[in-house]
Design a protein around this motif. Structure first.
Motif, PDB file in Angstrom:
ATOM      1  N   CYS A   1      -5.033  18.714  16.122  1.00  0.00           N
ATOM      2  CA  CYS A   1      -5.251  18.215  14.771  1.00  0.00           C
ATOM      3  C   CYS A   1      -6.740  18.278  14.421  1.00  0.00           C
ATOM      4  N   ASN A   2      -7.041  18.692  13.196  1.00  0.00           N
ATOM      5  CA  ASN A   2      -8.422  18.798  12.750  1.00  0.00           C
ATOM      6  C   ASN A   2      -9.126  17.437  12.832  1.00  0.00           C
ATOM      7  N   PRO A   3     -10.377  17.385  13.297  1.00  0.00           N
ATOM      8  CA  PRO A   3     -11.085  16.104  13.444  1.00  0.00           C
ATOM      9  C   PRO A   3     -11.196  15.313  12.143  1.00  0.00           C
ATOM     10  N   GLU A   4     -11.392  15.999  11.004  1.00  0.00           N
ATOM     11  CA  GLU A   4     -11.490  15.285   9.731  1.00  0.00           C
ATOM     12  C   GLU A   4     -10.172  14.610   9.381  1.00  0.00           C
ATOM     13  N   VAL A   5      -9.085  15.332   9.615  1.00  0.00           N
ATOM     14  CA  VAL A   5      -7.757  14.771   9.350  1.00  0.00           C
ATOM     15  C   VAL A   5      -7.482  13.615  10.291  1.00  0.00           C
ATOM     16  N   ARG A   6      -7.839  13.771  11.570  1.00  0.00           N
ATOM     17  CA  ARG A   6      -7.625  12.709  12.545  1.00  0.00           C
ATOM     18  C   ARG A   6      -8.390  11.451  12.151  1.00  0.00           C
ATOM     19  N   ALA A   7      -9.607  11.614  11.716  1.00  0.00           N
ATOM     20  CA  ALA A   7     -10.424  10.453  11.345  1.00  0.00           C
ATOM     21  C   ALA A   7      -9.816   9.708  10.162  1.00  0.00           C
ATOM     22  N   LEU A   8      -9.309  10.449   9.173  1.00  0.00           N
ATOM     23  CA  LEU A   8      -8.693   9.793   8.015  1.00  0.00           C
ATOM     24  C   LEU A   8      -7.403   9.088   8.411  1.00  0.00           C
ATOM     25  N   LEU A   9      -6.595   9.712   9.265  1.00  0.00           N
ATOM     26  CA  LEU A   9      -5.347   9.084   9.718  1.00  0.00           C
ATOM     27  C   LEU A   9      -5.639   7.800  10.486  1.00  0.00           C
ATOM     28  N   GLU A  10      -6.636   7.835  11.348  1.00  0.00           N
ATOM     29  CA  GLU A  10      -6.968   6.652  12.144  1.00  0.00           C
ATOM     30  C   GLU A  10      -7.504   5.514  11.285  1.00  0.00           C
ATOM     31  N   SER A  11      -7.997   5.835  10.094  1.00  0.00           N
ATOM     32  CA  SER A  11      -8.572   4.809   9.228  1.00  0.00           C
ATOM     33  C   SER A  11      -7.527   3.955   8.524  1.00  0.00           C
ATOM     34  N   PHE A  12      -6.270   4.444   8.438  1.00  0.00           N
ATOM     35  CA  PHE A  12      -5.282   3.623   7.732  1.00  0.00           C
ATOM     36  C   PHE A  12      -3.847   3.753   8.243  1.00  0.00           C
ATOM     37  N   LEU A  13      -3.599   4.544   9.296  1.00  0.00           N
ATOM     38  CA  LEU A  13      -2.216   4.717   9.746  1.00  0.00           C
ATOM     39  C   LEU A  13      -1.969   4.178  11.154  1.00  0.00           C
ATOM     40  N   THR A  14      -2.979   3.745  11.862  1.00  0.00           N
ATOM     41  CA  THR A  14      -2.761   3.120  13.174  1.00  0.00           C
ATOM     42  C   THR A  14      -2.287   1.683  12.977  1.00  0.00           C
ATOM     43  N   ALA A  15      -1.779   1.078  14.035  1.00  0.00           N
ATOM     44  CA  ALA A  15      -1.253  -0.289  13.945  1.00  0.00           C
ATOM     45  C   ALA A  15      -2.335  -1.276  13.533  1.00  0.00           C
ATOM     46  N   SER A  16      -3.530  -1.139  14.111  1.00  0.00           N
ATOM     47  CA  SER A  16      -4.620  -2.061  13.772  1.00  0.00           C
ATOM     48  C   SER A  16      -5.092  -1.858  12.340  1.00  0.00           C
ATOM     49  N   ALA A  17      -5.142  -0.597  11.887  1.00  0.00           N
ATOM     50  CA  ALA A  17      -5.576  -0.326  10.517  1.00  0.00           C
ATOM     51  C   ALA A  17      -4.553  -0.832   9.502  1.00  0.00           C
ATOM     52  N   LEU A  18      -3.274  -0.695   9.808  1.00  0.00           N
ATOM     53  CA  LEU A  18      -2.231  -1.159   8.894  1.00  0.00           C
ATOM     54  C   LEU A  18      -2.242  -2.678   8.748  1.00  0.00           C
ATOM     55  N   LYS A  19      -2.726  -3.383   9.770  1.00  0.00           N
ATOM     56  CA  LYS A  19      -2.838  -4.836   9.674  1.00  0.00           C
ATOM     57  C   LYS A  19      -3.994  -5.257   8.773  1.00  0.00           C
ATOM     58  N   SER A  20      -4.960  -4.361   8.607  1.00  0.00           N
ATOM     59  CA  SER A  20      -6.132  -4.678   7.789  1.00  0.00           C
ATOM     60  C   SER A  20      -5.918  -4.359   6.311  1.00  0.00           C
ATOM     61  N   GLY A  21      -5.007  -3.433   6.002  1.00  0.00           N
ATOM     62  CA  GLY A  21      -4.775  -3.057   4.615  1.00  0.00           C
ATOM     63  C   GLY A  21      -4.841  -1.552   4.436  1.00  0.00           C
ATOM     64  N   LEU A  22      -4.377  -1.080   3.277  1.00  0.00           N
ATOM     65  CA  LEU A  22      -4.339   0.348   2.995  1.00  0.00           C
ATOM     66  C   LEU A  22      -5.253   0.676   1.823  1.00  0.00           C
ATOM     67  N   PRO A  23      -5.764   1.901   1.790  1.00  0.00           N
ATOM     68  CA  PRO A  23      -6.584   2.308   0.647  1.00  0.00           C
ATOM     69  C   PRO A  23      -5.705   2.557  -0.583  1.00  0.00           C
ATOM     70  N   SER A  24      -6.324   2.665  -1.743  1.00  0.00           N
ATOM     71  CA  SER A  24      -5.603   2.992  -2.968  1.00  0.00           C
ATOM     72  C   SER A  24      -5.517   4.510  -3.110  1.00  0.00           C
ATOM     73  N   VAL A  25      -4.720   4.960  -4.064  1.00  0.00           N
ATOM     74  CA  VAL A  25      -4.613   6.399  -4.328  1.00  0.00           C
ATOM     75  C   VAL A  25      -5.964   6.948  -4.775  1.00  0.00           C
ATOM     76  N   GLU A  26      -6.661   6.210  -5.608  1.00  0.00           N
ATOM     77  CA  GLU A  26      -7.987   6.644  -6.077  1.00  0.00           C
ATOM     78  C   GLU A  26      -8.960   6.777  -4.909  1.00  0.00           C
ATOM     79  N   GLN A  27      -8.916   5.849  -3.968  1.00  0.00           N
ATOM     80  CA  GLN A  27      -9.809   5.915  -2.809  1.00  0.00           C
ATOM     81  C   GLN A  27      -9.506   7.135  -1.943  1.00  0.00           C
TER      82      GLN A  27
END
Length: 542
Positions: free
Chosen positions: A356-382
């Protein structure tokens, strides 16, 4: 109309509890609906031949399923039946752990025959025939069996009678969900909006209507297929189970395609949300590709209250509280699929393919991991402003969609009702999790106390054994020889009596001297005495 008393997206779970032998061996399976046993369960009796038929029906998937082999002789032996029961349960668990297999009608009928005994294909064909009675300029080319995952949705390839044979369209028929929120009037009004939508990233709708029992939707056929077909390199008209089950070497898309496709999907979603529309089940199978451009499809699923494939996963996370959160989560699943080349099988991302491309991996880890999902999700605009998509050029075509203020208000109320249901479901799941955690903690305390008691008993038994061993060793030694009496010496001459002296104070003997004295007395032997020479001077001198 088929019974819609159950939600098809809620997974089934099971365990084989018993088996009994009469003229043949029958296995009793307990089945329940939902991730946790919060609902009533039921029993299903199946023979080995039923398992064999299920295995044969799932073979086109290409997934390696381990069904225990047949045995002609000795198949009623008790120990053999017990071992086979374990193997058959493992076989069922392997099926239910594969989302593509678990949603198949044959699996539902095997585990829940009371709710899935209907033949939806025949019913859908009957309703679709009514469309051709009113629209006489169309004709059926072929039925497209099971190209999607929904059990209660059928597809037909059709074409206009007055156009060349190469012109093809797809006609779909689906029933509303089990918890339909829009009234029939509002549902009909909403569906009529679909042909009026004009946007470069939304698939056009030619015809849409509701006949009181189901929705009939007509759209163009896209020869390149869906985004998922592109990822899996699958034939668009092949059955869902065959297309997306087995992939030995998953490979994601290139970074340029991911950036362009991702931005186009987000633009289509943003447009619908800004117009007050309900965004339905977003996934890569509902995104079609035409000359390298993404086009969102199946928008009507939101109007029909059809649950999403990942509905159960949404209830696992308290921070997913709105329709926009659901859409962002769904976009994350699409991004994972584009980056890794396969569908994500867990509610939260556990690991990412090294390819997986590093840029894609970094974005996925920012909001799709278990810990990130507990913190909240970004908006469509973000997400649109994220560096991965921000620099992508968009179409200059002017989109069009007019929604009346009255319908907007109706859709807003539906959205609020659905969001309240999401919060309630998350609350219930949280309660069940807490109860399970408390129960596990209580069991842990009891187990700890039990281990302490067992350790104490073992120590006590060990000490008792050592004491008995010492006593036994001491009793096996020979007793010491008895001490000889001391020899009396001759009596000295009688001396004149003297006044008695006062007794001297008795000095306590040290413990070591006392022990040495006792040891000396005990070891005294008469033979060791020397013969004494006496000089008797007691006789009188003359």
């Amino acid at each position: 109309m088929a019974d819609q008393a159950v939600d098809d997206t809620i997974p089934l779970f099971c365990s084989i509890e018993t088996s009994h032998t009469d003229s043949h061996v029958t296995y009793d399976i307990r089945v329940w609906r939902g991730i946790r046993k919060t609902s009533d369960s039921w029993m299903v009796a199946r023979r080995y031949s039923d398992f064999d038929a299920l295995y044969a029906a799932l073979q086109p998937s290409g997934i390696d399923l381990r069904l225990p082999p047949k045995k002609v002789f000795g198949n009623k032996d008790r120990m053999f039946v017990i071992e086979r029961q374990k193997q058959l349960e493992s076989f069922l668990q392997s099926i239910l752990q594969e989302p593509v297999l678990a949603c198949q009608m044959v699996v539902k009928q095997f585990l829940d025959p009371s709710n899935y005994s209907f033949n939806f294909s025949e019913e859908a064909l009957r309703h679709v025939s009514m469309f051709f009675r009113s629209e006489v300029n169309w004709e059926v080319v072929e039925r497209m069996p099971s190209i999607g995952w929904r059990i209660r949705k059928e597809y037909f390839m059709i074409r206009p009678k007055d156009t060349p044979k190469g012109s093809k369209h797809v006609l779909s028929y689906s029933e509303p969900g089990h918890s339909q929120l829009l009234s029939e009037k509002d549902l009909t009004t909403s569906l009529r909006l679909l042909p009026t939508i004009q946007h470069p990233n939304i698939a056009p709708t030619i015809y849409a209507s509701f006949n009181g029992t189901g929705a009939v939707i007509l759209r163009p056929f896209f020869p390149d297929g869906s985004l998922r077909d592109i990822i899996y390199k699958a034939k668009p008209t092949a059955p869902f189970m065959k297309k997306y089950s087995s992939r030995k070497s998953p490979k994601g898309l290139g970074i340029v395609e991911i950036r362009h496709f991702g931005r186009q999907i987000l633009e289509g979603v943003k447009f619908l949300m800004e117009r007050g529309m309900l965004v339905g089940h977003l996934h890569s199978g509902n995104v079609f590709i035409e000359r390298g451009i993404c086009k969102l499809s199946d928008i009507e699923t939101a109007f029909l209250s059809l649950p999403a494939f990942y509905k159960t996963s949404l209830s696992e996370f308290k921070k997913i509280q709105s329709r926009e959160h659901e859409v962002v989560y769904a976009f994350g699943l699409i991004l994972y699929e584009m980056g890794c080349g396969c569908m994500m099988k867990t509610p939260a991302m556990v690991e990412v393919s090294s390819a997986c491309n590093p840029e894609v991996r970094a974005l996925l880890e920012s909001f799709l991991t278990a810990s990130a999902l507990k913190s909240g999700l970004p908006s469509v605009e973000q997400l649109i402003s994220n560096p991965l998509f921000a620099g992508v050029e968009t179409s200059s075509e002017k989109p069009q969609l007019k929604v009346s203020s009255k319908l907007k208000e109706v859709l807003r109320q539906v959205r609020e009702t659905e969001e309240a249901e999401m919060l309630e479901m998350a609350r219930k799941v949280g309660q069940v999790k807490k109860a399970e955690k408390d129960k596990s903690r209580q069991i842990s305390k009891e187990e700890k106390a039990k281990r302490v008691r067992e350790q104490w008993r073992a120590e006590k038994a060990k000490n008792k054994s050592m004491s008995e061993s010492k006593h036994k060793t001491a009793s096996s030694l020979p007793p010491p020889a008895p001490a000889a009496p001391p020899v009396a010496s001759p009596a000295p001459p009688t001396a004149p009596a003297a006044p008695p002296e006062p007794p001297a104070p008795q000095q306590p003997q040290p413990a070591g001297q006392r022990g040495a004295l006792l040891s000396s007395i005990a070891g005294f032997k008469k033979g060791g005495l020397k013969k004494a020479q006496t000089n008797d001077r007691s006789a009188p001198k003359v």
